[in-house]
Motif scaffolding. Structure first.
Motif, PDB file in Angstrom:
ATOM      1  N   GLN A 166      24.106 -71.328 -44.634  1.00 19.99           N
ATOM      2  CA  GLN A 166      22.944 -70.941 -43.843  1.00 19.99           C
ATOM      3  C   GLN A 166      23.336 -69.749 -42.965  1.00 19.99           C
ATOM      4  O   GLN A 166      24.517 -69.492 -42.761  1.00 19.99           O
ATOM      5  N   PRO A 167      22.351 -69.044 -42.422  1.00 21.00           N
ATOM      6  CA  PRO A 167      22.669 -67.868 -41.595  1.00 21.00           C
ATOM      7  C   PRO A 167      23.387 -68.243 -40.304  1.00 21.00           C
ATOM      8  O   PRO A 167      23.072 -69.253 -39.667  1.00 21.00           O
ATOM      9  N   LEU A 168      24.347 -67.406 -39.938  1.00 21.42           N
ATOM     10  CA  LEU A 168      24.952 -67.488 -38.607  1.00 21.42           C
ATOM     11  C   LEU A 168      24.067 -66.741 -37.622  1.00 21.42           C
ATOM     12  O   LEU A 168      23.171 -66.008 -38.010  1.00 21.42           O
ATOM     13  N   SER A 169      24.366 -66.893 -36.344  1.00 22.97           N
ATOM     14  CA  SER A 169      23.564 -66.232 -35.325  1.00 22.97           C
ATOM     15  C   SER A 169      23.704 -64.717 -35.406  1.00 22.97           C
ATOM     16  O   SER A 169      24.727 -64.175 -35.830  1.00 22.97           O
ATOM     17  N   GLU A 215       4.220 -64.663 -37.644  1.00 22.28           N
ATOM     18  CA  GLU A 215       3.201 -65.066 -38.617  1.00 22.28           C
ATOM     19  C   GLU A 215       2.769 -63.884 -39.487  1.00 22.28           C
ATOM     20  O   GLU A 215       2.679 -64.003 -40.720  1.00 22.28           O
ATOM     21  N   LYS A 216       2.521 -62.733 -38.867  1.00 23.34           N
ATOM     22  CA  LYS A 216       2.122 -61.554 -39.630  1.00 23.34           C
ATOM     23  C   LYS A 216       3.256 -61.068 -40.544  1.00 23.34           C
ATOM     24  O   LYS A 216       3.022 -60.645 -41.688  1.00 23.34           O
ATOM     25  N   THR A 217       4.482 -61.125 -40.037  1.00 18.80           N
ATOM     26  CA  THR A 217       5.629 -60.667 -40.823  1.00 18.80           C
ATOM     27  C   THR A 217       5.831 -61.534 -42.055  1.00 18.80           C
ATOM     28  O   THR A 217       6.045 -61.023 -43.167  1.00 18.80           O
ATOM     29  N   LEU A 218       5.760 -62.855 -41.898  1.00 15.12           N
ATOM     30  CA  LEU A 218       5.958 -63.757 -43.028  1.00 15.12           C
ATOM     31  C   LEU A 218       4.839 -63.624 -44.053  1.00 15.12           C
ATOM     32  O   LEU A 218       5.074 -63.760 -45.266  1.00 15.12           O
ATOM     33  N   ALA A 219       3.625 -63.368 -43.588  1.00 18.77           N
ATOM     34  CA  ALA A 219       2.503 -63.213 -44.516  1.00 18.77           C
ATOM     35  C   ALA A 219       2.745 -62.056 -45.485  1.00 18.77           C
ATOM     36  O   ALA A 219       2.326 -62.106 -46.652  1.00 18.77           O
ATOM     37  N   ASP A 258      14.122 -66.083 -46.226  1.00 18.85           N
ATOM     38  CA  ASP A 258      15.272 -67.000 -46.148  1.00 18.85           C
ATOM     39  C   ASP A 258      15.564 -67.390 -44.697  1.00 18.85           C
ATOM     40  O   ASP A 258      15.820 -68.567 -44.400  1.00 18.85           O
ATOM     41  N   LEU A 259      15.561 -66.418 -43.807  1.00 14.06           N
ATOM     42  CA  LEU A 259      15.843 -66.708 -42.400  1.00 14.06           C
ATOM     43  C   LEU A 259      14.804 -67.664 -41.818  1.00 14.06           C
ATOM     44  O   LEU A 259      15.124 -68.553 -41.020  1.00 14.06           O
ATOM     45  N   ALA A 260      13.546 -67.493 -42.225  1.00 14.69           N
ATOM     46  CA  ALA A 260      12.470 -68.318 -41.675  1.00 14.69           C
ATOM     47  C   ALA A 260      12.587 -69.776 -42.089  1.00 14.69           C
ATOM     48  O   ALA A 260      12.067 -70.667 -41.403  1.00 14.69           O
ATOM     49  N   SER A 263      10.647 -70.067 -35.900  1.00 19.16           N
ATOM     50  CA  SER A 263      10.005 -69.571 -34.680  1.00 19.16           C
ATOM     51  C   SER A 263      10.904 -68.627 -33.893  1.00 19.16           C
ATOM     52  O   SER A 263      10.664 -68.364 -32.720  1.00 19.16           O
ATOM     53  N   ASP A 264      11.941 -68.088 -34.535  1.00 16.79           N
ATOM     54  CA  ASP A 264      12.918 -67.219 -33.876  1.00 16.79           C
ATOM     55  C   ASP A 264      12.611 -65.763 -34.233  1.00 16.79           C
ATOM     56  O   ASP A 264      12.564 -65.402 -35.412  1.00 16.79           O
TER      57      ASP A 264
END
Length: 366
Positions: A78-81, A183-187, A202-204, A209-210
């Motif tokens: 998974q992604p690191l910070s 929300e707009k970015t993921l759409a 993938d990050l989402a 919510s980050d």
């Protein structure tokens, strides 16, 4: 001329994987294994076997002269910070300041665990995905405008739009504004096949919510193939997102986070320590010396050598205090039989190696 067996210390984080257990023949556990630490950093020093067969912390063994590097094997499912590491002056000032403030070393809001800089080199053992370094401003502006978000338009239309204002503005959005942007970015991202957009999706999955999930819009998205390496100077914003690698860094555990984490984010300190300029790291070119690949960035006082060991006996000349790790196969070093995952602390000298395996050496350089 002495060699000492080392025992790596384990770090278990949710973003880790189970690969290192099998790769190095370690006892399997249910929890993921994220990192193996080889070094003398006091937060998690390796164990060294002394001549009387007792074990001691490596930082105590090297108390008069600690190693100047920290050698890690890292495996991420998974992604690191999203993070930045300080330079020497920033680390020294920050460490002394937080000590004077009486902040415990283990406090979750502590930024500086030591007084050392943390430049780092990473070499992939598997395909290794990285977000690293700011894109050019015009590219960032175009990426943000493609979202058609009023909040992002406000950022890009500012008369003072630059890398610093961009990152600071994102971090300072109100929570409701962040969620609207996400929300707009993921759409848009779910309809696109380009790596940048797929990285956002993938990050989402892990941080829905980050605001850090927008990082692919302003950072370079790269993949290192096995054996490829790159160097990240202190102050370089980055996040490792998936894969297994060897990391070699300054002997430091200082991390300033910018997102993709539930941990503490100190925005002011982050801004102070970040290098705000376009940056795309070049893949390191190894020199070949006596059948060894040598990776020794000019900016560091440490480096890596890689040697494919064969049945024919080979001589290696270790010029400084080093940590050897068998990454795969089996290696006979002088009279020591080493399998994958075994490591040694070695003093300068000439050694004989044979077998069938990959031997990696982290060394101090001038």
């Amino acid at each position: 001329m002495n060699t000492y067996s080392l025992e790596a210390r384990q770090q278990h984080y949710p973003w880790g994987s189970h690969l290192l257990y099998g790769l190095f023949g370690l006892p399997q556990e249910e929890r993921p294994l994220a990192e193996l630490w080889l070094g003398s950093h006091p937060a998690l020093p390796s164990q060294i076997q002394l001549n009387d067969h007792t074990w001691q912390n490596l930082d105590l063994f090297l108390a008069d002269k600690p190693l100047n590097f920290l050698f890690k094997v890292l495996s991420a499912s998974q992604p690191l910070s999203l993070q930045v590491h300080p330079n020497s002056e920033q680390a020294k000032d920050g460490f002394e300041r937080e000590n004077a403030q009486g902040i415990p070393l283990t406090a979750p809001h502590r930024n500086y665990k030591d007084a050392n800089a943390k430049p780092e080199m990473v070499m992939a053992l598997s395909p290794f995905k990285v977000m690293v370094g700011f894109r050019e401003l015009e590219e960032i502006r175009d990426n943000f405008r493609s979202i058609e978000s009023a909040h992002l338009d406000n950022i890009t239309n500012s008369a003072h739009f630059d890398h610093q204002s961009m990152l600071l503005s994102l971090l300072q959005l109100a929570e409701s504004e962040k969620q609207q942007v996400i929300e707009k970015t993921l759409a848009i991202a779910i309809t696109r096949n380009a790596p940048m957009w797929q990285q956002i999706v993938d990050l989402a999955h892990y941080y829905p919510s980050d605001i850090g999930i927008l990082a692919p819009l302003y950072l370079n998205c790269l993949t290192l193939n096995p054996g490829e390496a790159m160097f990240l100077p202190a102050g370089t914003i980055h996040a490792y997102t998936k894969g297994t690698c060897i990391e070699l860094m300054g002997c430091s555990d200082n991390v300033l986070r910018a997102g993709l984490t539930p941990k503490h984010i100190d925005t002011a300190e982050l801004i102070t320590c970040t290098q705000f300029a376009p940056f795309t790291p070049e893949k390191l070119t190894a020199s070949t010396i006596n059948n060894e690949r040598v990776l020794n960035p000019k900016e560091t006082d440490f480096g890596l050598t890689l040697r494919q060991v064969s049945e024919d006996k080979q001589t290696i000349n270790v010029k400084s205090r080093s940590i050897l790790l068998v990454v795969k196969g089996n290696v006979l070093l002088n009279d020591s039989e080493l399998s994958a995952g075994h490591s040694l602390f070695v003093e300068p000298g000439v050694y004989q190696v044979s077998g069938d395996g990959l031997l990696v050496c982290a060394f101090e350089s001038e």
